[in-house]
Design an enzyme around this catalytic site. Structure first.
Site, PDB file in Angstrom:
ATOM      1  N   ARG B  11       6.605   5.096   3.834  1.00  0.00           N
ATOM      2  CA  ARG B  11       7.549   5.229   4.970  1.00  0.00           C
ATOM      3  C   ARG B  11       8.580   6.461   4.928  1.00  0.00           C
ATOM      4  NH1 ARG B  11      12.758   1.206   4.126  1.00  0.00           N
ATOM      5  NH2 ARG B  11      12.374   0.982   2.031  1.00  0.00           N
ATOM      6  N   GLU B  59       9.614  -4.208  21.387  1.00  0.00           N
ATOM      7  CA  GLU B  59       8.474  -3.431  21.051  1.00  0.00           C
ATOM      8  C   GLU B  59       7.470  -3.316  22.175  1.00  0.00           C
ATOM      9  OE1 GLU B  59       9.820  -6.134  19.445  1.00  0.00           O
ATOM     10  OE2 GLU B  59      10.757  -5.081  17.691  1.00  0.00           O
ATOM     11  N   PHE B  84       5.625  -6.320  14.201  1.00  0.00           N
ATOM     12  CA  PHE B  84       5.946  -6.070  15.395  1.00  0.00           C
ATOM     13  C   PHE B  84       5.109  -4.886  16.499  1.00  0.00           C
ATOM     14  CE2 PHE B  84       9.898  -6.835  12.958  1.00  0.00           C
ATOM     15  CZ  PHE B  84       9.600  -8.156  12.913  1.00  0.00           C
ATOM     16  N   HIS B 110       6.554  -0.913   6.700  1.00  0.00           N
ATOM     17  CA  HIS B 110       6.495  -2.489   6.252  1.00  0.00           C
ATOM     18  C   HIS B 110       5.454  -3.446   6.257  1.00  0.00           C
ATOM     19  CE1 HIS B 110      10.692  -1.076   6.390  1.00  0.00           C
ATOM     20  NE2 HIS B 110      11.120  -2.068   5.738  1.00  0.00           N
ATOM     21  N   ASP B 118      12.024 -10.441   2.403  1.00  0.00           N
ATOM     22  CA  ASP B 118      12.209 -10.710   4.112  1.00  0.00           C
ATOM     23  C   ASP B 118      10.986 -12.092   4.360  1.00  0.00           C
ATOM     24  OD1 ASP B 118      14.244  -9.241   4.730  1.00  0.00           O
ATOM     25  OD2 ASP B 118      12.748  -7.819   5.958  1.00  0.00           O
ATOM     26  N   ARG B 168       6.686  -0.409   2.587  1.00  0.00           N
ATOM     27  CA  ARG B 168       8.240  -0.315   2.175  1.00  0.00           C
ATOM     28  C   ARG B 168       8.609   0.103   0.903  1.00  0.00           C
ATOM     29  NH1 ARG B 168      11.564  -4.517   0.011  1.00  0.00           N
ATOM     30  NH2 ARG B 168      13.815  -4.028   0.404  1.00  0.00           N
TER      31      ARG B 168
END
Lengths: 284, 315
Positions: B11, B59, B84, B110, B118, B168
């Site tokens: 990322r 999104e 998303f 991610h 998460d 990530r």
């Protein structure tokens, strides 16, 4: 609007409506009700308001139109055909194998279609993207999009409305076609979205509630949209679904049903009578 | 293999590449959905505020807005977490971007289980499957910083929709920048071998290299192919590996359903059927925890590849 101008628009609307009837009849499916109800809106946009060139459908600085309520493709197609983007005869190929006239608009196939739509709620976002794109690239063209009052039940519409107001897209004119009917019945019963005008005002739009079947009111509203700076405009346009075909008017059942042979003839007879009346008025 | 190897999350590479491209191309615009700091598009936003559009937490709208922007000659990179981008906004990606074949790039960060703490709600192990199923969609999952930055540039240069999956977690940078070339649709043989081939994508590429080294110590010669482009798949390289090594082990940070493993299997089944094993997430949910531990627990490790390679050799 001069009397002659209005008369020309009314005659064009008659031709467009006949095209809608013929196209859906030939397809044996499709959406005549909403298309007929929105015909004045289509006509006002393509025969007066928008800067477009049927000979050059991809003209860079053209105004754009996104049919967010993509199921009213027969209305858009008939308008484009009658405006000269392609042959009126093509309308009879609607929904047929090999036709450039898909069941819902396809920008890759049909001259004059600015965005592929059909899945409700997405077109208005794309229109907002086009309006933002115009601003980002320093263009002065305008973007118009037509939604249904049933369509605004899709949450994405409200995401797009927030976005349009946030980015002050004053080059965007959202038209909500309020015909009060959706597939399962009256919108007020299925999922009431009213008061639409108050909601749109609260979302940061310049809002005008108009008769969407009146050329005079549409013209004045488009002028207001053009003159409004710093915020997008929303025309909450009350229309009659199935307009000008008596047995289709205000009938949810004509949302997504094609006329059969007899119904086609009956509809065309009404429209021809209307056309003769208009021509008579002009001559008399 | 070097003992101390630099680690960078892809990322970060995405953010850096966007800035570099932003300097070169005025028509590049970036969208995000309230995750600019995490997706690293904030780097671009700071340098080019007039070409960065935060769409808020919406999104679906972002994807369709990107579609509209692309019709104005702009090249939008729409960014959010993989969950998303590919998940929530699947239908917008399909209908607003895919169906009209618009020139939109989707920067999905991610991805996979290495999202870590998460938990399963954010661990997208389905994005390859979802994006692969859209006609005309290119799907890329880079393995390290060098490959990721090159992939972003290749995506910009490519006409048509591209889905880019980034992670990530900081990953070892095993490619040499000098002379590096990235071509969409081409796999890369990192290590030659004769007994079997490990075809890996994303963070599993480096694990495959480590596994190959461990296998070599036991006298097993494992070819390693890094496959950054999931679609279109480099079928030529896959079939050559099948013909020359006779066994294929796939490795991906994705469900074994619908990802690289299945794509490879389909190609093999129709052309050169050979024994295959797939390493990936086995149709189960992830959970919270440190990324490194999760990768180990779910078998996304060089150690598990060694075990599976030996199992495969018995087939």
């Amino acid at each position: 609007m001069t009397k002659q101008e209005k008369h020309q628009l009314q005659l064009a609307a008659c031709e467009i409506r006949k095209g809608i009837i013929d196209a859906t009849h030939a397809a044996k499916s499709g959406h005549p009700g909403g298309s007929l109800g929105a015909t004045e809106i289509f006509t006002a946009l393509y025969f007066k308001e928008m800067n477009i060139d049927p000979q050059n459908p991809k003209m860079e600085d053209r105004d754009r139109f996104v049919l967010s309520k993509g199921h009213c493709a027969p209305g858009l197609y008939s308008t484009l055909a009658n405006r000269g983007f392609f042959a009126v005869e093509d309308l009879l190929t609607l929904r047929h194998i090999g036709s450039h006239l898909q069941g819902h608009p396809n920008m890759q196939l049909t001259p004059g279609v600015d965005m592929s739509t059909g899945s409700l709620g997405q077109g208005v976002s794309a229109a907002a993207g086009m309006a933002l794109g115009a601003k980002t690239t320093g263009k002065t063209n305008r973007v118009y999009t037509l939604l249904g009052d049933g369509e605004i039940e899709e949450g994405q519409c409200w995401e797009a409305f927030m976005f349009a107001a946030h980015y002050k897209l004053d080059n965007l004119c959202v038209i909500i076609d309020v015909n009060g009917l959706q597939i399962d019945g009256p919108t007020a019963k299925v999922m009431n979205a009213e008061p639409i005008d108050k909601k749109m005002a609260a979302f940061g739009f310049n809002v005008l509630r108009i008769n969407g079947n009146s050329f005079e009111e549409l013209e004045a509203a488009f002028a207001s949209a053009r003159a409004t700076k710093g915020m997008p405009t929303c025309l909450v346009a009350d229309t009659t679904k199935g307009r000008c075909v008596s047995f289709m008017e205000n009938q949810a059942g004509w949302h997504g049903k094609a006329p059969n042979d007899d119904e086609r003839l009956a509809a065309l007879a009404e429209l021809n009578t209307l056309q003769q009346q208009l021509e008579g008025e002009a001559n008399g | 293999m070097a003992e101390e190897i630099k680690k960078i999350a892809t990322r970060e590479s995405y953010g850096a590449a966007l800035v570099e491209l932003g300097h070169q191309h005025d028509n590049l615009v970036v969208l995000d959905a309230d995750l600019a700091e995490a997706t690293k598009t904030l780097l671009f936003a700071k340098q080019f505020p007039a070409r960065f559009f935060d769409c808020g937490i919406a999104e679906g709208n972002m994807m369709s807005v990107a579609a509209g922007l692309s019709t104005c000659g702009l090249v939008p990179f729409a960014s959010t977490f993989a969950m998303f981008a590919a998940g929530r906004a699947f239908e917008q990606v399909r209908n607003s971007i895919g169906y009209p074949q618009l020139n939109v790039k989707i920067g999905a960060t991610h991805g996979g289980i290495s999202v870590g703490e998460d938990g399963a709600s954010h661990q997208c192990n389905e994005d390859f499957a979802l994006m692969r199923s859209i006609p005309g969609m290119t799907v890329i999952c880079p393995a390290d910083d060098v490959e990721a930055r090159a992939a972003v540039k290749a995506a910009y240069a490519h006409q048509g929709p591209v889905y880019l999956r980034f992670g990530r977690l900081a990953l070892p940078v095993f490619h040499k920048q000098e002379g590096y070339q990235f071509t969409i649709g081409k796999g890369e043989t990192l290590q030659d071998g004769t007994d079997l081939t490990i075809i890996a994508t994303g963070l599993m590429a480096y694990e495959a290299l480590k596994a190959s080294e461990a296998l070599a110590a036991e006298g097993i010669s494992a070819r390693v192919i890094n496959m950054p482009t999931i679609k279109p798949l480099d079928t030529e390289l896959v079939l050559k590996a099948a013909e020359e090594t006779g066994r294929i082990l796939t490795a991906e940070e994705h469900s074994v359903i619908g990802g690289l493993g299945e794509a490879v299997c389909a190609t093999l089944a129709e052309n050169t059927p050979v024994p295959v094993l797939r390493v990936g997430i086995n149709d189960e949910w992830g959970h919270s925890g440190p990324a490194a531990q999760l990768l180990k627990d779910f078998g996304l490790s060089a150690e598990n590849l060694v075990v599976k390679a030996k199992e495969l050799l018995k087939k």
